[in-house]
Design an enzyme around this catalytic site. Structure first.
Site, PDB file in Angstrom:
ATOM      1  N   GLY A 111       0.804  -1.203   0.000  1.00 12.55           N
ATOM      2  CA  GLY A 111       0.000   0.000   0.000  1.00 12.55           C
ATOM      3  C   GLY A 111       0.839   1.256   0.000  1.00 12.55           C
ATOM      4  CB  THR A 112       2.626   3.419   0.665  1.00 14.47           C
ATOM      5  OG1 THR A 112       3.248   2.514   1.545  1.00 14.47           O
ATOM      6  CG2 THR A 112       3.272   4.777   0.848  1.00 14.47           C
ATOM      7  CB  THR A 113      -1.450   7.336  -0.100  1.00 14.43           C
ATOM      8  OG1 THR A 113      -2.325   6.263  -0.465  1.00 14.43           O
ATOM      9  CG2 THR A 113      -1.731   8.526  -1.004  1.00 14.43           C
ATOM     10  CB  SER A 142      -2.106   1.341  -3.151  1.00 10.60           C
ATOM     11  OG  SER A 142      -2.175   1.706  -1.792  1.00 10.60           O
TER      12      SER A 142
END
Length: 205
Positions: A7-9, A136
């Site tokens: 994930g991660t933004t 993501s």
């Protein structure tokens, strides 16, 4: 923790008086949440910062290399590395490692004579941006950034916009979550916003 952060933004914003970098804190592996306090934004020097989306091991490994290279540059040249040179250094390292790549996308932010922001992909492609998101949840963040970004905004406004952009991903992207890390780099150097300040911004949204 090792492995890949699926994930991660991450978000980067250039303001007239500085740069804002932000990221969520969730680290996931597949469908499993591995940590709720992942660090994804890093200080490299007083005026340089990097945010990474991707493999936590690769992000940490490259940050160690970058810190060493920036320190060596200062020792040899007698002055700090510019933001553009730092972004180019990052791109060159990634390009030189493309057969055994770093599985991560990096946002480079900093302040020398002016604020600067660069996006560097896993094999060294480099783009200078006014605002950028990676990870993501980037589609949700971009929806906020594209509608609300203004080139003359102050850091104070940019901080609020970054929180809004990450918060949009927190709400919609299953791999983004567990809080926000937010840093500012301006003429006074690198500083991280407190949890209380971020909570106050979120409450006011």
């Amino acid at each position: 923790m090792t492995g890949h952060i699926k994930g991660t933004t991450t978000v980067g914003i250039v303001c007239k008086d500085g740069v804002v970098l932000a990221a969520d804190k969730r680290g996931s592996y597949g469908n499993m949440i591995m940590t709720k306090n992942a660090t994804k934004v890093f200080q490299v020097e007083d005026h340089l910062a990097v945010a990474g989306a991707g493999s936590v091991g690769d992000i940490l490994g490259l940050v160690r290399v970058l810190r060493a290279e920036v320190s060596l540059y200062r020792a040899r040249v007698g002055k700090p590395m510019s933001v553009k040179a730092f972004a180019t250094l990052t791109a060159n390292i990634l390009q030189g490692s493309k057969y055994y790549p770093y599985f991560a996308w990096f946002l480079i932010g900093g302040y020398d004579e002016r604020p600067g922001l660069y996006s560097v992909d896993p094999i060294g492609g480099i783009t200078e941006d006014r605002y950028v998101s990676a990870g993501s949840g980037m589609e949700f963040a971009y929806a906020i950034l594209e509608e609300n970004y203004r080139s003359n905004m102050t850091v104070k406004t940019g901080v609020k916009l970054a929180v809004r952009a990450i918060n949009a991903a927190l709400k919609r992207d299953v791999y983004t979550g567990d809080g926000i890390t937010l840093v500012v780099v301006d003429k006074n150097g690198y500083r991280e916003m407190s949890k209380e300040d971020i909570a106050a911004i979120l409450k006011a949204l």
